[in-house]
Design a protein around this motif. Structure first.
Motif, short mmCIF file in Angstrom:
data_model
loop_
_atom_site.label_atom_id
_atom_site.label_comp_id
_atom_site.label_asym_id
_atom_site.label_seq_id
_atom_site.Cartn_x
_atom_site.Cartn_y
_atom_site.Cartn_z
N TYR A 1 -4.88 0.17 -8.38
CA TYR A 1 -4.80 -1.30 -8.41
C TYR A 1 -4.73 -1.77 -9.85
CZ TYR A 1 -5.99 -1.46 -3.49
OH TYR A 1 -5.98 -1.32 -2.14
N ASN B 1 -0.54 -4.51 -5.02
CA ASN B 1 -1.73 -3.87 -5.58
C ASN B 1 -2.26 -4.60 -6.81
OD1 ASN B 1 -1.60 -2.00 -3.60
ND2 ASN B 1 -0.93 -0.32 -4.89
N GLU C 1 -11.38 -4.28 -1.93
CA GLU C 1 -10.18 -3.45 -2.00
C GLU C 1 -10.32 -2.33 -3.02
OE1 GLU C 1 -9.82 -6.89 -2.50
OE2 GLU C 1 -9.17 -7.38 -0.47
N LEU C 2 -11.15 -2.55 -4.03
CA LEU C 2 -11.31 -1.55 -5.10
C LEU C 2 -12.36 -0.49 -4.79
CD1 LEU C 2 -11.27 -3.93 -8.19
CD2 LEU C 2 -9.37 -2.62 -7.26
#
Length: 178
Positions: free
Chosen positions: A38, A71, A92-93
């Motif tokens: 990301y 991303n 998300e990370l």
């Protein structure tokens, strides 16, 4: 790391160089592991998202691939400590295996200490050199001696802090309170 804007339509030199280096690294890492890498665009709350908009605009102009653009995560914070805190809470990370922070060499000492507290062994610091513009509103001095002494004192403080106990640190803070 965010480094601010100069006017309404121009990023500072440090911000542009950091963005270019991070984009180059991101493209190389996306070739090996697309779904896991990301790109975090960071900015401070002071400019109401202006720096983030300029960075996002550069990203969309240089990259047409929608898979890459999916991303990207944008985060705004008050300072570096809040920024590290917010990054560590983005779903998300998680879980973060490696976090690479691109930072101008003059700020590397303080930024490394802040992010090291939050991300410990997963942290990788990439330094770059940039000359700040004369009218940059975050830099109060541009002499190398002032930055050298600031970084030296910060290193000294962080080393002392490691070795001192909590009660001694509280006493020292009490003495220097204004």
């Amino acid at each position: 790391m965010p480094y601010g804007c100069l006017g309404a339509q121009k990023l500072s030199q440090a911000s542009r160089i950091g963005l270019e280096k991070a984009l180059d690294w991101w493209q190389k890492s996306m070739q090996t592991s697309k779904h896991k890498t990301y790109f975090v665009l960071a900015g401070y709350d002071d400019d109401a998202g202006q720096e983030l908009q300029l960075r996002r605009q550069i990203l969309t102009q240089t990259h047409e691939d929608s898979e890459l653009l999916n991303n990207i995560i944008e985060i705004r914070a008050k300072n570096e400590i809040a920024l590290a805190q917010k990054i560590s809470r983005v779903r998300e990370l998680l879980p973060i295996e490696t976090i690479t922070v691109f930072v101008e060499s003059r700020n590397a000492v303080s930024v490394k200490a802040i992010f090291k507290r939050k991300f410990s062994k997963t942290l990788v610091i990439r330094k770059f050199k940039a000359d700040f513009e004369f009218d940059h509103h975050w830099i109060t001095t541009s002499t190398s001696f002032a930055w050298f002494s600031r970084n030296w004192l910060l290193r000294l403080w962080f080393e002392l802090k490691k070795r001192l106990g909590r009660s001694m640190r509280k006493r020292i803070r009490f003495l220097f309170r204004s």
